[in-house]
Write an enzyme that holds these catalytic residues in place. Structure first.
Site, PDB file in Angstrom:
ATOM      1  N   HIS A 189       0.799  -1.221   0.000  1.00 50.59           N
ATOM      2  CA  HIS A 189       0.000   0.000   0.000  1.00 50.59           C
ATOM      3  C   HIS A 189       0.837   1.279   0.000  1.00 50.59           C
ATOM      4  CE1 HIS A 189      -3.453  -2.437   2.121  1.00 50.59           C
ATOM      5  NE2 HIS A 189      -3.348  -2.717   0.830  1.00 50.59           N
TER       6      HIS A 189
HETATM    7  C1  FAD Z   1       0.085  -7.710  -4.718  1.00 48.82           C
HETATM    8  C2  FAD Z   1      -0.810  -6.567  -4.340  1.00 48.82           C
HETATM    9  C3  FAD Z   1      -1.918  -6.798  -3.536  1.00 48.82           C
HETATM   10  C4  FAD Z   1      -2.761  -5.737  -3.181  1.00 48.82           C
HETATM   11  N1  FAD Z   1      -3.923  -6.020  -2.532  1.00 48.82           N
HETATM   12  C5  FAD Z   1      -4.833  -5.040  -2.360  1.00 48.82           C
HETATM   13  C6  FAD Z   1      -6.128  -5.338  -1.872  1.00 48.82           C
HETATM   14  O1  FAD Z   1      -6.497  -6.493  -1.627  1.00 48.82           O
HETATM   15  N2  FAD Z   1      -7.002  -4.301  -1.712  1.00 48.82           N
HETATM   16  C7  FAD Z   1      -6.645  -3.018  -1.985  1.00 48.82           C
HETATM   17  O2  FAD Z   1      -7.464  -2.118  -1.780  1.00 48.82           O
HETATM   18  N3  FAD Z   1      -5.416  -2.714  -2.441  1.00 48.82           N
HETATM   19  C8  FAD Z   1      -4.525  -3.696  -2.676  1.00 48.82           C
HETATM   20  N4  FAD Z   1      -3.317  -3.393  -3.238  1.00 48.82           N
HETATM   21  C9  FAD Z   1      -2.988  -1.973  -3.482  1.00 48.82           C
HETATM   22  C10 FAD Z   1      -3.784  -1.323  -4.615  1.00 48.82           C
HETATM   23  O3  FAD Z   1      -3.964  -2.218  -5.688  1.00 48.82           O
HETATM   24  C11 FAD Z   1      -3.069  -0.043  -5.046  1.00 48.82           C
HETATM   25  O4  FAD Z   1      -3.019   0.847  -3.948  1.00 48.82           O
HETATM   26  C12 FAD Z   1      -3.728   0.688  -6.209  1.00 48.82           C
HETATM   27  O5  FAD Z   1      -3.950  -0.178  -7.281  1.00 48.82           O
HETATM   28  C13 FAD Z   1      -2.854   1.865  -6.628  1.00 48.82           C
HETATM   29  O6  FAD Z   1      -3.398   2.485  -7.759  1.00 48.82           O
HETATM   30  P1  FAD Z   1      -2.556   3.550  -8.608  1.00 48.82           P
HETATM   31  O7  FAD Z   1      -3.465   4.026  -9.667  1.00 48.82           O
HETATM   32  O8  FAD Z   1      -1.960   4.536  -7.692  1.00 48.82           O
HETATM   33  O9  FAD Z   1      -1.325   2.736  -9.217  1.00 48.82           O
HETATM   34  P2  FAD Z   1      -1.327   1.441 -10.138  1.00 48.82           P
HETATM   35  O10 FAD Z   1      -2.652   0.763 -10.110  1.00 48.82           O
HETATM   36  O11 FAD Z   1      -0.139   0.645  -9.744  1.00 48.82           O
HETATM   37  O12 FAD Z   1      -1.165   2.022 -11.607  1.00 48.82           O
HETATM   38  C14 FAD Z   1      -0.024   2.629 -12.126  1.00 48.82           C
HETATM   39  C15 FAD Z   1       0.021   2.320 -13.620  1.00 48.82           C
HETATM   40  O13 FAD Z   1       0.956   3.170 -14.251  1.00 48.82           O
HETATM   41  C16 FAD Z   1       1.749   2.413 -15.136  1.00 48.82           C
HETATM   42  N5  FAD Z   1       3.036   3.104 -15.285  1.00 48.82           N
HETATM   43  C17 FAD Z   1       3.994   3.266 -14.354  1.00 48.82           C
HETATM   44  N6  FAD Z   1       5.024   3.962 -14.874  1.00 48.82           N
HETATM   45  C18 FAD Z   1       4.700   4.259 -16.139  1.00 48.82           C
HETATM   46  C19 FAD Z   1       5.352   4.957 -17.178  1.00 48.82           C
HETATM   47  N7  FAD Z   1       6.560   5.478 -16.995  1.00 48.82           N
HETATM   48  N8  FAD Z   1       4.730   5.084 -18.386  1.00 48.82           N
HETATM   49  C20 FAD Z   1       3.502   4.545 -18.580  1.00 48.82           C
HETATM   50  N9  FAD Z   1       2.842   3.854 -17.625  1.00 48.82           N
HETATM   51  C21 FAD Z   1       3.424   3.726 -16.419  1.00 48.82           C
HETATM   52  C22 FAD Z   1       1.869   1.070 -14.431  1.00 48.82           C
HETATM   53  O14 FAD Z   1       2.293   0.066 -15.317  1.00 48.82           O
HETATM   54  C23 FAD Z   1       0.470   0.886 -13.901  1.00 48.82           C
HETATM   55  O15 FAD Z   1      -0.383   0.289 -14.829  1.00 48.82           O
HETATM   56  C24 FAD Z   1      -2.445  -4.419  -3.595  1.00 48.82           C
HETATM   57  C25 FAD Z   1      -1.335  -4.176  -4.406  1.00 48.82           C
HETATM   58  C26 FAD Z   1      -0.527  -5.229  -4.790  1.00 48.82           C
HETATM   59  C27 FAD Z   1       0.650  -4.960  -5.686  1.00 48.82           C
END
Ligand code: FAD
Length: 536
Positions: A472
């Site tokens: 997280h």
């Molecule tokens: C194994 C695991 C289990 C988890 N379990 C839970 C759970 O059960 N419940 C829950 O609520 N949360 C859980 N989480 C956490 C939750 O999924 C994240 O907090 C949330 O998805 C974050 O969203 P975000 O949009 O910030 O980032 P992300 O969803 O990580 O999205 C970022 C995106 O940007 C892309 N990206 C990065 N750099 C670049 C670049 N330079 N150019 C183009 N694209 C790029 C990445 O590839 C990715 O697709 C878990 C996370 C993991 C990894």
């Protein structure tokens, strides 16, 4: 019109990016480009809920970051999976859907995020969710399917729930309802037994619109500025460096690890670090990459006296049975998370708010092999706690001007006295759980170490030695009033720049009490309103 000129460029199609792609394209007036570094999410192990055990170490869909050795964890490095695929981490996460506790958002507001208190954010959760009760009743008309799977819990979860009752904790049917405190079963982001990621819920409709272009395997290296105004991005696709321009805005949704990296590579960040890598400073701000927060949890595993999911999922015939059940009726353990039950509780009755999140998993396993999650070949279960609101703050910084070099992650776990005190209280709580008659009757033997043998000091020592991230990370581009304390303002625009926002988990002012996917999706949902109202 130049073909690579758009109104909005969204960097990253993860939990937040997918929501923005949907809401900004739906408006119909704007051309949207979404650039995602990873590939398609049409993969069996992504769609199958329990498949996250397989994507956990799969570098085709996972960035597989590693932290620096962390002093608070006895110098251990921590493995940080993050989704690198459409849907981002929502495509590989453990599916638990928790909005967070209402006071988390009031604390956001107090931390300088004006307009982000519980009463402001609550309507957004309501709008984005489609909640399906255990008997199939639907509430809400949002795109994200959130399913109550309480009628599918393994029977041994009752031992945990009974133990909680004996200890005086309330039962709750819904951590996202009017009574989030207490113990119960977790609701999941699934739809008819299939994962419902942010890509499934939000991006699919957007992809079909003519005004939205979604490119996969397109990795953004930096934002291009004209003075302090963001005007485009440089990205690499199929080995070619390409420039795309935005007439209105660039929106970074690359997640808590990559968004600060992209900002720093683009000249927004701590001046000294940028200069040491030969990067021209566009806007000096030491908070870019700072204020990193994360949840740490520890598992206490037990050999069980009764059959658990290990009996169903470890032998080959059990896997066949689970597979048949899944393919025929989309139910059974493969349609669920291993995090079946848990809750938000107070480790002491005199606290104002729940300070611990609990997990009870009717399965035991080993994750130390670094390549795969190994189930124990005997019946087992685990109970786990995570301090809900840690205060330690770490950093993420570039260690090279080369975008292909992962940034340096320094979590700085357990560096505040409060966090260490929380660990002891959480350990004591687990000790009281495993001494109840209901759990004692389920325990054949602790799989060492046995928490009952620990005093306060050894509870903390064990936590430093064994606890792990719950995945997280947040707040590395945190929202706040001004540049002296934060990276983005309450409209999520990067301080000291224009036409550039950060909309993802890195913008959290501070960590929420629960799992971070739901609040990230909410943040993007509300951000879309802010962005659209700025132009309409
Ligand atoms: C194994 C695991 C289990 C988890 N379990 C839970 C759970 O059960 N419940 C829950 O609520 N949360 C859980 N989480 C956490 C939750 O999924 C994240 O907090 C949330 O998805 C974050 O969203 P975000 O949009 O910030 O980032 P992300 O969803 O990580 O999205 C970022 C995106 O940007 C892309 N990206 C990065 N750099 C670049 C670049 N330079 N150019 C183009 N694209 C790029 C990445 O590839 C990715 O697709 C878990 C996370 C993991 C990894």
């Amino acid at each position: 019109v130049e073909t690579n000129q758009y109104d909005f460029i969204i960097v990253g199609a993860g939990s937040a990016g997918c929501v923005l792609a949907e809401r900004l394209s739906k408006d119909g007036r704007y051309r949207i480009l979404v650039l995602e570094a990873g590939g398609s999410d049409h993969k069996f192990w992504i769609k199958l809920p329990l498949g996250y055990g397989k994507t956990f170490y799969d570098d085709r869909v996972n960035w597989k970051f590693e932290t620096e050795p962390d002093p608070g964890c006895n110098g251990r490095k921590s493995y940080w999976p993050r989704g690198k695929v459409l849907g981002g981490s929502s495509s590989i996460n453990a599916l638990v859907y928790c909005r967070g506790l209402p006071h988390d958002f009031d604390d956001w507001q107090e931390a300088g995020a004006a307009g982000w208190g519980w009463n402001d954010v609550h309507p957004h959760f309501e709008q984005l969710e489609r909640r399906v009760s255990a008997n199939g009743e639907v509430t809400g008309e949002g795109p994200l399917s959130v399913t109550d799977v309480s009628n599918q819990m393994h029977h041994c979860t009752e031992n945990f729930l009974d133990a909680a009752t004996v200890l005086g904790f309330a039962r709750t049917r819904d951590f996202n309802g009017d009574h989030p405190e207490g113990v119960g079963s977790y609701h999941l982001t699934t739809r008819n037994g299939i994962r419902c990621s942010a890509a499934d819920a939000f991006l699919r409709p957007a992809i079909r619109r003519e005004n939205a272009t979604v490119l996969t395997n397109a990795e953004v290296h930096r934002v291009i500025f004209d003075g302090t105004r963001a005007v485009g991005v440089e990205y690499v696709k199929e080995g070619q460096l390409i420039t795309a321009r935005a007439k209105k805005e660039i929106i970074l949704c690359a997640g808590a690890v990559k968004s600060p990296q992209i900002l720093q590579l683009s000249g927004v960040g701590p001046g000294e670090i940028l200069q040491s890598h030969g990067i021209d400073v566009v806007c000096e701000n030491k908070h870019v990459g700072g204020n990193l927060q994360d949840h740490l949890a520890i598992n206490y595993s037990y050999r069980a006296t009764q059959p658990t999911l290990n009996n169903q999922l470890s032998p080959w015939w059990g896997k066949v049975w689970a597979g048949l059940k899944y393919t025929s009726i989309r139910r059974g353990p493969l349609s669920l998370s291993v995090n079946q039950c848990g809750g938000f509780v107070r480790s002491s009755p005199d606290l104002d708010q729940p300070d611990m999140q609990l997990y009870f998993n009717p399965i035991s396993y080993n994750t130390s092999s670094k390549r795969k999650v190994e189930l124990h070949p005997f019946p087992g279960f685990l109970i786990s706690f995570q301090p809900a609101r840690p205060t330690s703050r770490g950093r993420i910084d570039i260690c090279s001007p080369n975008p292909d070099v992962p940034p340096k992650i320094e979590p700085n776990y357990l560096s505040s006295q409060k966090d260490c005190d929380d660990v002891v209280r959480g350990g004591r709580l687990i000790q009281s759980f495993v001494q109840t008659e209901s759990l004692r009757s389920l325990i054949a033997a602790p799989l060492p170490p046995d928490p009952l043998s620990y005093d306060d000091d050894s509870l903390l020592d064990d936590f430093r030695e064994r606890a792990g991230t719950v995945f997280h990370p947040v707040s590395t581009c945190r929202m706040g009033e001004n540049i002296t304390s934060s990276v983005v303002n309450p409209s999520l625009t990067v301080h000291g720049t224009s036409a550039l926002r950060v909309v993802d988990a890195s913008a959290f002012p501070c960590i929420t009490s629960g799992n971070t996917n739901a609040p990230t999706i909410m943040l993007a949902h509300k951000a879309a309103d802010i962005i659209l109202s700025a132009y309409n």
